[in-house]
Design a protein around this motif. Structure first.
Motif, PDB file in Angstrom:
ATOM      1  N   PHE A 149       8.260  70.684  53.392  1.00  0.00           N
ATOM      2  CA  PHE A 149       7.672  71.894  52.813  1.00  0.00           C
ATOM      3  C   PHE A 149       6.437  72.336  53.591  1.00  0.00           C
ATOM      4  O   PHE A 149       6.285  73.519  53.930  1.00  0.00           O
ATOM      5  CB  PHE A 149       7.289  71.662  51.345  1.00  0.00           C
ATOM      6  CG  PHE A 149       8.461  71.462  50.427  1.00  0.00           C
ATOM      7  CD1 PHE A 149       9.745  71.830  50.802  1.00  0.00           C
ATOM      8  CD2 PHE A 149       8.283  70.894  49.168  1.00  0.00           C
ATOM      9  CE1 PHE A 149      10.820  71.658  49.953  1.00  0.00           C
ATOM     10  CE2 PHE A 149       9.358  70.718  48.312  1.00  0.00           C
ATOM     11  CZ  PHE A 149      10.625  71.087  48.704  1.00  0.00           C
ATOM     12  N   GLU A 150       5.529  71.401  53.862  1.00  0.00           N
ATOM     13  CA  GLU A 150       4.284  71.761  54.539  1.00  0.00           C
ATOM     14  C   GLU A 150       4.538  72.233  55.960  1.00  0.00           C
ATOM     15  O   GLU A 150       3.925  73.187  56.441  1.00  0.00           O
ATOM     16  CB  GLU A 150       3.317  70.565  54.536  1.00  0.00           C
ATOM     17  CG  GLU A 150       2.752  70.235  53.169  1.00  0.00           C
ATOM     18  CD  GLU A 150       2.052  71.434  52.553  1.00  0.00           C
ATOM     19  OE1 GLU A 150       1.261  72.101  53.232  1.00  0.00           O
ATOM     20  OE2 GLU A 150       2.320  71.711  51.368  1.00  0.00           O
ATOM     21  N   ALA A 151       5.446  71.568  56.668  1.00  0.00           N
ATOM     22  CA  ALA A 151       5.731  71.934  58.058  1.00  0.00           C
ATOM     23  C   ALA A 151       6.324  73.337  58.150  1.00  0.00           C
ATOM     24  O   ALA A 151       5.872  74.175  58.945  1.00  0.00           O
ATOM     25  CB  ALA A 151       6.678  70.909  58.680  1.00  0.00           C
ATOM     26  N   VAL A 152       7.328  73.626  57.321  1.00  0.00           N
ATOM     27  CA  VAL A 152       7.999  74.921  57.403  1.00  0.00           C
ATOM     28  C   VAL A 152       7.107  76.035  56.846  1.00  0.00           C
ATOM     29  O   VAL A 152       7.090  77.147  57.386  1.00  0.00           O
ATOM     30  CB  VAL A 152       9.354  74.869  56.662  1.00  0.00           C
ATOM     31  CG1 VAL A 152      10.056  76.224  56.715  1.00  0.00           C
ATOM     32  CG2 VAL A 152      10.257  73.803  57.277  1.00  0.00           C
ATOM     33  N   SER A 153       6.343  75.765  55.788  1.00  0.00           N
ATOM     34  CA  SER A 153       5.432  76.777  55.240  1.00  0.00           C
ATOM     35  C   SER A 153       4.361  77.161  56.256  1.00  0.00           C
ATOM     36  O   SER A 153       4.026  78.339  56.411  1.00  0.00           O
ATOM     37  CB  SER A 153       4.767  76.259  53.956  1.00  0.00           C
ATOM     38  OG  SER A 153       5.714  76.070  52.935  1.00  0.00           O
ATOM     39  N   THR A 154       3.816  76.162  56.942  1.00  0.00           N
ATOM     40  CA  THR A 154       2.825  76.442  57.979  1.00  0.00           C
ATOM     41  C   THR A 154       3.431  77.271  59.099  1.00  0.00           C
ATOM     42  O   THR A 154       2.812  78.215  59.607  1.00  0.00           O
ATOM     43  CB  THR A 154       2.260  75.130  58.549  1.00  0.00           C
ATOM     44  OG1 THR A 154       1.728  74.342  57.484  1.00  0.00           O
ATOM     45  CG2 THR A 154       1.168  75.402  59.569  1.00  0.00           C
ATOM     46  N   LEU A 155       4.659  76.936  59.474  1.00  0.00           N
ATOM     47  CA  LEU A 155       5.352  77.696  60.515  1.00  0.00           C
ATOM     48  C   LEU A 155       5.589  79.135  60.072  1.00  0.00           C
ATOM     49  O   LEU A 155       5.425  80.078  60.867  1.00  0.00           O
ATOM     50  CB  LEU A 155       6.682  77.013  60.849  1.00  0.00           C
ATOM     51  CG  LEU A 155       7.490  77.598  62.018  1.00  0.00           C
ATOM     52  CD1 LEU A 155       6.661  77.584  63.303  1.00  0.00           C
ATOM     53  CD2 LEU A 155       8.777  76.811  62.212  1.00  0.00           C
ATOM     54  N   ALA A 156       5.953  79.332  58.797  1.00  0.00           N
ATOM     55  CA  ALA A 156       6.185  80.680  58.277  1.00  0.00           C
ATOM     56  C   ALA A 156       4.893  81.502  58.304  1.00  0.00           C
ATOM     57  O   ALA A 156       4.901  82.683  58.675  1.00  0.00           O
ATOM     58  CB  ALA A 156       6.733  80.611  56.859  1.00  0.00           C
ATOM     59  N   PHE A 215       6.532  74.926  45.838  1.00  0.00           N
ATOM     60  CA  PHE A 215       5.762  74.517  47.014  1.00  0.00           C
ATOM     61  C   PHE A 215       6.328  75.008  48.343  1.00  0.00           C
ATOM     62  O   PHE A 215       5.645  74.889  49.364  1.00  0.00           O
ATOM     63  CB  PHE A 215       5.668  72.988  47.062  1.00  0.00           C
ATOM     64  CG  PHE A 215       4.815  72.404  45.978  1.00  0.00           C
ATOM     65  CD1 PHE A 215       3.438  72.358  46.103  1.00  0.00           C
ATOM     66  CD2 PHE A 215       5.382  71.901  44.825  1.00  0.00           C
ATOM     67  CE1 PHE A 215       2.641  71.820  45.110  1.00  0.00           C
ATOM     68  CE2 PHE A 215       4.597  71.357  43.818  1.00  0.00           C
ATOM     69  CZ  PHE A 215       3.217  71.323  43.961  1.00  0.00           C
ATOM     70  N   ASN A 216       7.532  75.520  48.368  1.00  0.00           N
ATOM     71  CA  ASN A 216       8.154  75.904  49.646  1.00  0.00           C
ATOM     72  C   ASN A 216       8.569  77.373  49.587  1.00  0.00           C
ATOM     73  O   ASN A 216       9.722  77.705  49.383  1.00  0.00           O
ATOM     74  CB  ASN A 216       9.378  75.018  49.927  1.00  0.00           C
ATOM     75  CG  ASN A 216       9.998  75.316  51.275  1.00  0.00           C
ATOM     76  OD1 ASN A 216       9.305  75.460  52.279  1.00  0.00           O
ATOM     77  ND2 ASN A 216      11.317  75.415  51.304  1.00  0.00           N
ATOM     78  N   LEU A 217       7.600  78.265  49.765  1.00  0.00           N
ATOM     79  CA  LEU A 217       7.843  79.701  49.636  1.00  0.00           C
ATOM     80  C   LEU A 217       7.648  80.372  50.994  1.00  0.00           C
ATOM     81  O   LEU A 217       6.604  80.936  51.296  1.00  0.00           O
ATOM     82  CB  LEU A 217       6.898  80.291  48.587  1.00  0.00           C
ATOM     83  CG  LEU A 217       6.968  79.631  47.199  1.00  0.00           C
ATOM     84  CD1 LEU A 217       5.890  80.182  46.286  1.00  0.00           C
ATOM     85  CD2 LEU A 217       8.349  79.815  46.587  1.00  0.00           C
ATOM     86  N   THR A 240      -3.385  78.883  48.746  1.00  0.00           N
ATOM     87  CA  THR A 240      -3.099  79.904  47.728  1.00  0.00           C
ATOM     88  C   THR A 240      -1.606  80.194  47.588  1.00  0.00           C
ATOM     89  O   THR A 240      -1.154  80.625  46.523  1.00  0.00           O
ATOM     90  CB  THR A 240      -3.833  81.211  48.055  1.00  0.00           C
ATOM     91  OG1 THR A 240      -3.459  81.657  49.363  1.00  0.00           O
ATOM     92  CG2 THR A 240      -5.335  81.017  48.013  1.00  0.00           C
ATOM     93  N   SER A 241      -0.820  79.973  48.660  1.00  0.00           N
ATOM     94  CA  SER A 241       0.610  80.294  48.583  1.00  0.00           C
ATOM     95  C   SER A 241       1.379  79.302  47.722  1.00  0.00           C
ATOM     96  O   SER A 241       2.496  79.595  47.294  1.00  0.00           O
ATOM     97  CB  SER A 241       1.226  80.333  49.989  1.00  0.00           C
ATOM     98  OG  SER A 241       1.161  79.061  50.606  1.00  0.00           O
ATOM     99  N   LYS A 242       0.798  78.127  47.477  1.00  0.00           N
ATOM    100  CA  LYS A 242       1.484  77.117  46.666  1.00  0.00           C
ATOM    101  C   LYS A 242       1.466  77.524  45.194  1.00  0.00           C
ATOM    102  O   LYS A 242       0.432  77.827  44.625  1.00  0.00           O
ATOM    103  CB  LYS A 242       0.814  75.755  46.832  1.00  0.00           C
ATOM    104  CG  LYS A 242       0.853  75.230  48.261  1.00  0.00           C
ATOM    105  CD  LYS A 242       2.268  74.996  48.733  1.00  0.00           C
ATOM    106  CE  LYS A 242       2.309  74.418  50.137  1.00  0.00           C
ATOM    107  NZ  LYS A 242       2.056  75.411  51.170  1.00  0.00           N
ATOM    108  N   GLY A 243       2.614  77.514  44.610  1.00  0.00           N
ATOM    109  CA  GLY A 243       2.707  77.800  43.179  1.00  0.00           C
ATOM    110  C   GLY A 243       2.753  79.266  42.843  1.00  0.00           C
ATOM    111  O   GLY A 243       2.576  79.643  41.694  1.00  0.00           O
TER     112      GLY A 243
END
Length: 470
Positions: free
Chosen positions: A96-103, A312-314, A351-354
């Motif tokens: 989740f963290e890796a792909v969200s950061t990439l997005a 968590f993965n948006l 802030t994007s989490k949740g």
């Protein structure tokens, strides 16, 4: 022809003769087109139709919170021990963290390369929505405290998905401490309650075309063509970035995981159409829980990864927030250095989490982010709000595809994935029996008539539970 071949032909035949109008995905697509036409031709008629979309989303939201709770609890409880659940859990967090950061990085890069927003401040805009105007900056302390509910029932009543996830994880771990003999009875009870919820959602999904028609007609009728033309560059560039992210980034992830992204999206195409029409990723969650398990992902993995990813993965929300920040900066000629952008990226990771998964939630979180920067004018929110309803379609669709992909990738990574079952569903032309089984979901049927069949399906699901008795 032996009896097995005759049975296979009999089960495959109905799928070929099924009329197109019985497929839920086609009904939603038709409603989407009709909604656009009604909003453009009869804008005043389109605006009151918003109630249909609101009713559908309200019913979906009513069932999603308890469904998320039950699936996560059951996923942890059925893992057998905390170590097994934790193995899937930490892999999910890393992904989740890796792909969200990439997005977020892709969104900021696109915002720098595409000068959307320049000269846009001359466009007449309306007032900032009340929920956005009141959005306050959320610090780390506030974020952590918001995770912990002070009332068990209140988390469900308010639809606080993050709090529901936290409660579900704690309850699931608590069940693992109960002796196995009693834990088996608890899991059986969870299955029965889940079946009731799926029956409820199955009935609500029949209203998806009506909800889509009302929501889209309202969006087109209330915004009109003037705002759409004025902000066309932002909307089109955002859609282009979303498509590129799905095709390139998610496609590469799927390829590394050993399957085709195109075939995977074809497998969940009906869910994609439902989300695209309703602009709510929650509307497809119940169907995806069933479909991803049929695809070969272990039930406990699906129950843990998919609902958690909704909080968590948006990926779509991350891209929207990053491009939205750069759009406002361009529109108001606010210079943002690389250091500022790096700081904003770290802020958006928090802030994007949740962000609420119902339509409009991402905008409230985006408003809080803009306010938190302290350097961007809040008035710029009204610029984007005019066309946010159209952007939210792409946001929700990207979030849904991203979470579905995450579930399969984590299942493969954790060794809880049946590759042979996946091949049967991703290549239906080779397996007519599997194609007929999947056809039940096309008709909007989440549950079979009998889920207690003892004849096992190769993917680990009973034949009737997998829908092979058409």
């Amino acid at each position: 022809m032996n009896s097995h071949e005759a049975s296979r032909d009999a089960s495959a035949a109905p799928a070929a003769r099924r009329p197109w109008y019985r497929k839920l995905g086609m009904q939603v697509l038709a409603a989407l087109v009709l909604g656009i036409a009604a909003g453009l031709v009869f804008p005043k008629f389109g605006e009151p139709l918003k109630i249909f979309g609101d009713i559908f989303l309200a019913l979906i939201k009513a069932g999603v919170a308890p469904l998320v709770f039950l699936t996560i609890v059951h996923g942890i409880a059925s893992a057998g021990d905390v170590r097994s659940a934790g193995r899937v859990g930490w892999r999910s967090v890393v992904y989740f963290e890796a792909v969200s950061t990439l997005a977020l990085a892709v969104g900021l890069l696109a915002g720098n390369l595409i000068p959307a927003g320049q000269g846009m401040t001359a466009v007449a805009v309306g007032a900032v929505p009340a929920t956005a105007a009141k959005a306050a900056p959320q610090g780390f302390h506030d974020f952590v405290m918001h995770l912990v509910p002070d009332n068990f029932i209140g988390a469900f009543a308010k639809g606080e998905l993050l709090q529901v996830v936290v409660l579900a994880v704690m309850v699931g771990i608590g069940i693992l401490a109960i002796p196995e003999a009693r834990r088996v009875r608890i899991n059986a009870g969870l299955d029965l309650v889940s079946e009731v919820l799926f029956s409820f959602i199955n009935l609500v999904m029949k209203l998806a075309p009506l909800g889509t028609f009302g929501a889209v007609a309202f969006a087109v009728g209330s915004n009109g063509t003037a705002v759409l033309i004025a902000l066309a560059q932002l909307v089109l560039s955002f859609y282009a970035v979303i498509v590129l992210f799905i095709v390139v980034v998610m496609g590469l992830i799927a390829r590394l995981a050993g399957f085709s992204m195109w075939r995977f999206m074809r497998y969940i195409k009906d869910e994609i159409l439902i989300v695209l029409g309703t602009a709510s990723s929650e509307s497809a969650l119940p169907r995806l829980l069933i479909k991803l398990e049929r695809l070969g992902c272990a039930k406990q993995t699906v129950g843990l990864v998919l609902p958690t990813g909704y909080a968590f993965n948006l990926d779509g929300t991350s891209i929207f927030m990053a491009m939205g920040v750069m759009f406002i900066a361009h529109a108001y000629n606010v210079p943002i250095t690389f250091e500022h952008q790096l700081g904003i990226l770290l802020l958006m990771l928090l802030t994007s989490k949740g962000a609420a998964t119902v339509s409009g939630g991402s905008f409230v979180v985006f408003a809080a982010t803009v306010t938190s920067t302290g350097m961007l004018p809040v008035e710029g929110l009204a610029l984007i709000f005019g066309v946010y309803r159209f952007m939210s379609m792409a946001i929700a669709t990207c979030n849904t595809i991203g979470n579905s992909l995450a579930t399969v990738v984590v299942a493969r990574w954790s060794g809880t994935f049946d590759r042979q079952a996946a091949l049967r569903h991703l290549h239906p032309e080779r397996y007519p029996e599997t194609a007929c089984a999947d056809a039940r979901l096309d008709d909007g049927n989440l549950l079979p008539e009998d889920t207690n069949d003892a004849n096992p399906h190769p993917s680990g699901i009973p034949l009737k539970a997998a829908g092979t008795s058409h």
